[in-house]
Write a protein that holds these residues in place. Structure first.
Motif, PDB file in Angstrom:
ATOM      1  N   LYS A  56      46.935  47.200  43.315  1.00 48.06           N
ATOM      2  CA  LYS A  56      47.736  47.575  42.153  1.00 48.06           C
ATOM      3  C   LYS A  56      46.897  47.506  40.879  1.00 48.06           C
ATOM      4  O   LYS A  56      46.932  48.425  40.055  1.00 48.06           O
ATOM      5  CB  LYS A  56      48.946  46.647  42.037  1.00 48.06           C
ATOM      6  N   ARG A  57      46.119  46.426  40.724  1.00 50.36           N
ATOM      7  CA  ARG A  57      45.255  46.297  39.545  1.00 50.36           C
ATOM      8  C   ARG A  57      44.220  47.424  39.494  1.00 50.36           C
ATOM      9  O   ARG A  57      43.951  47.993  38.431  1.00 50.36           O
ATOM     10  CB  ARG A  57      44.571  44.935  39.525  1.00 50.36           C
ATOM     11  N   GLU A  58      43.639  47.739  40.630  1.00 49.33           N
ATOM     12  CA  GLU A  58      42.631  48.801  40.683  1.00 49.33           C
ATOM     13  C   GLU A  58      43.237  50.150  40.311  1.00 49.33           C
ATOM     14  O   GLU A  58      42.640  50.919  39.549  1.00 49.33           O
ATOM     15  CB  GLU A  58      41.997  48.873  42.070  1.00 49.33           C
ATOM     16  N   VAL A  59      44.404  50.441  40.842  1.00 46.19           N
ATOM     17  CA  VAL A  59      45.063  51.715  40.543  1.00 46.19           C
ATOM     18  C   VAL A  59      45.441  51.789  39.072  1.00 46.19           C
ATOM     19  O   VAL A  59      45.227  52.822  38.419  1.00 46.19           O
ATOM     20  CB  VAL A  59      46.306  51.908  41.461  1.00 46.19           C
ATOM     21  N   GLU A  60      45.985  50.710  38.550  1.00 41.06           N
ATOM     22  CA  GLU A  60      46.370  50.691  37.132  1.00 41.06           C
ATOM     23  C   GLU A  60      45.142  50.807  36.218  1.00 41.06           C
ATOM     24  O   GLU A  60      45.194  51.449  35.192  1.00 41.06           O
ATOM     25  CB  GLU A  60      47.165  49.425  36.811  1.00 41.06           C
ATOM     26  N   LYS A  61      44.020  50.192  36.643  1.00 39.07           N
ATOM     27  CA  LYS A  61      42.780  50.237  35.862  1.00 39.07           C
ATOM     28  C   LYS A  61      42.253  51.673  35.819  1.00 39.07           C
ATOM     29  O   LYS A  61      41.760  52.126  34.790  1.00 39.07           O
ATOM     30  CB  LYS A  61      41.752  49.292  36.483  1.00 39.07           C
TER      31      LYS A  61
END
Length: 64
Positions: A56-61
């Motif tokens: 989720k963090r990677e996608v949001e980043k």
């Protein structure tokens, strides 16, 4: 003298037939393996949640 309780009735383990002792050993082994598998499942659930959060963090980043 160790006791075994089945359905509320106590049995002296030392007085059991060898075949009963083998079944008892198999039961104890199975119970131990179930506990080990449950612990492993809990660990995998924690890892799954951590990977989901990381994804989720990677996608949001990448959206920034």
């Amino acid at each position: 003298m160790a006791n075994l309780t089945i359905d509320g009735k106590d049995y002296d383990i030392d007085g059991l037939e060898e075949s009963s002792k083998k079944v008892l050993a198999s039961l104890q082994y199975t119970q131990t393996e179930i506990k080990r598998a449950q612990a492993q499942l809990e660990m995998l659930k924690i890892a799954e949640a951590a990977y989901a959060n990381a994804l989720k963090r990677e996608v949001e980043k990448s959206e920034d």
